[in-house]
Design a protein around this motif. Structure first.
Motif, PDB file in Angstrom:
ATOM      1  N   ILE A   1      -7.031  -1.168   1.459  1.00  0.00           N
ATOM      2  CA  ILE A   1      -6.059  -1.085   0.365  1.00  0.00           C
ATOM      3  C   ILE A   1      -6.797  -1.107  -0.968  1.00  0.00           C
ATOM      4  CG2 ILE A   1      -4.046  -2.128  -0.716  1.00  0.00           C
ATOM      5  CD1 ILE A   1      -3.339  -3.365   1.966  1.00  0.00           C
TER       6      ILE A   1
ATOM      7  N   GLN B   1      -1.499  -7.333   3.104  1.00  0.00           N
ATOM      8  CA  GLN B   1      -0.563  -6.211   3.068  1.00  0.00           C
ATOM      9  C   GLN B   1       0.871  -6.719   3.153  1.00  0.00           C
ATOM     10  OE1 GLN B   1      -1.253  -3.160   6.015  1.00  0.00           O
ATOM     11  NE2 GLN B   1       0.772  -2.254   5.734  1.00  0.00           N
TER      12      GLN B   1
ATOM     13  N   GLY C   1      -0.913   0.584  -5.182  1.00  0.00           N
ATOM     14  CA  GLY C   1      -1.603   0.251  -3.950  1.00  0.00           C
ATOM     15  C   GLY C   1      -1.518   1.408  -2.975  1.00  0.00           C
TER      16      GLY C   1
ATOM     17  N   PRO D   1       0.792  -1.231   0.000  1.00  0.00           N
ATOM     18  CA  PRO D   1       0.000   0.000   0.000  1.00  0.00           C
ATOM     19  C   PRO D   1       0.823   1.279   0.000  1.00  0.00           C
ATOM     20  CG  PRO D   1       0.092  -0.895   2.204  1.00  0.00           C
ATOM     21  CD  PRO D   1       0.815  -1.873   1.325  1.00  0.00           C
TER      22      PRO D   1
ATOM     23  N   PHE E   1      -3.839   3.184   0.791  1.00  0.00           N
ATOM     24  CA  PHE E   1      -4.969   3.123   1.706  1.00  0.00           C
ATOM     25  C   PHE E   1      -5.984   4.203   1.322  1.00  0.00           C
ATOM     26  CE2 PHE E   1      -1.767   1.170   4.584  1.00  0.00           C
ATOM     27  CZ  PHE E   1      -2.449  -0.003   4.868  1.00  0.00           C
TER      28      PHE E   1
END
Length: 269
Positions: A57, A80, A49, A43, A51
């Protein structure tokens, strides 16, 4: 950035190859029977990727993996991962495959296998149409001022390969692209694909990507060497997504620009 230029994972590869014993990986039929495919997503590499506001994600990698899961008829479990642990997660069977700018290298291939390429990353020169340059080597002159992010890998590349050019160092990519848009520099060297979001903020600027790239990196899915059948199936799925334009569609949705060096759909892999 080279998305932090293959990041810190490369630093651990030699040790990893010596310490990671081959793990028993889930074969394709077990992934299907379980009803879930586990995919590692980093992320910290937007828009691959990141948040979202719900602390979930999202990004190109998640949407691509979701399409893979749909084609396989299973649910997607996003796991993750960070740059240092993404390859160990694959090698130890904590995930079925990993994404996140997984450039194919001979060192990594000692530890994990790679599928056919999902996307490319073009290390090149971003400038404007007002500039005459058509090859990155033409920028090795005192008339050129690069606008770069402090501490990023291209800074060292410029110092070594374009020593006659000047540099202005800023703290982040948003500021660097803004400076370039405002004419406070001549050009910028980085993985240009990741600059699309920032370039689109200045739609009045006639952007130009120098025709001759410095390098093109091919990124696939990283899979366990013991994952019987899974890599072969993923290769067919990747080909199908390229063939019907789904990969390009997702790329433009998240990056804001077309893939600079598209992966050509080929049945030969």
């Amino acid at each position: 950035m080279l998305k932090k230029m293959i990041l810190s994972g490369a630093l651990a590869l030699t040790t990893m190859s010596m310490t990671l014993a081959p793990a028993i990986a889930r074969p394709l039929e077990e992934v299907i029977s379980s009803g879930v495919i586990r995919v590692g997503v980093n992320p910290s590499l937007p828009p691959l990727g990141k948040f979202d506001e719900k602390n979930e994600i999202v990004g190109f990698d998640v949407d691509f993996a979701a399409e893979i899961a749909k084609m396989l008829g299973v649910k997607l479990e996003v796991v993750q991962v960070g740059s240092p642990d993404r390859i160990p997660f694959v090698a130890s069977d904590k995930i079925d495959f990993v994404m996140g700018a997984m450039t194919r290298t001979t060192e990594r291939a000692k530890v994990i296998d790679f599928t056919a390429p999902v996307h490319t990353e073009v290390l090149g020169v971003l400038t404007t149409q007002a500039q005459p340059y058509n090859d990155w080597k033409e920028l090795d002159t005192a008339d050129v001022t690069f606008v770069q992010v402090r501490g990023s890998t291209p800074v060292a590349f410029i110092e070594e390969n374009l020593p006659n050019a000047k540099m202005t160092l800023l703290d982040n990519y948003a500021d660097a692209v803004r400076a370039l848009a405002q004419g406070r520099g001549t050009a910028m060297i980085d993985v240009i694909d990741f600059m699309g979001e920032y370039m689109n903020r200045y739609d009045s600027v006639d952007w130009k990507i120098v025709e001759t790239p410095i390098d093109i990196y091919y990124c696939g899915l990283g899979v366990n060497k013991a994952s019987t059948g899974l890599k072969d199936w993923l290769n067919v799925a990747i080909y199908d997504m390229h063939r019907r334009g789904k990969t390009d569609e997702l790329w433009k949705e998240w990056f804001g620009i077309d893939m600079i060096a598209p992966v050509q759909a080929s049945p030969y892999f």
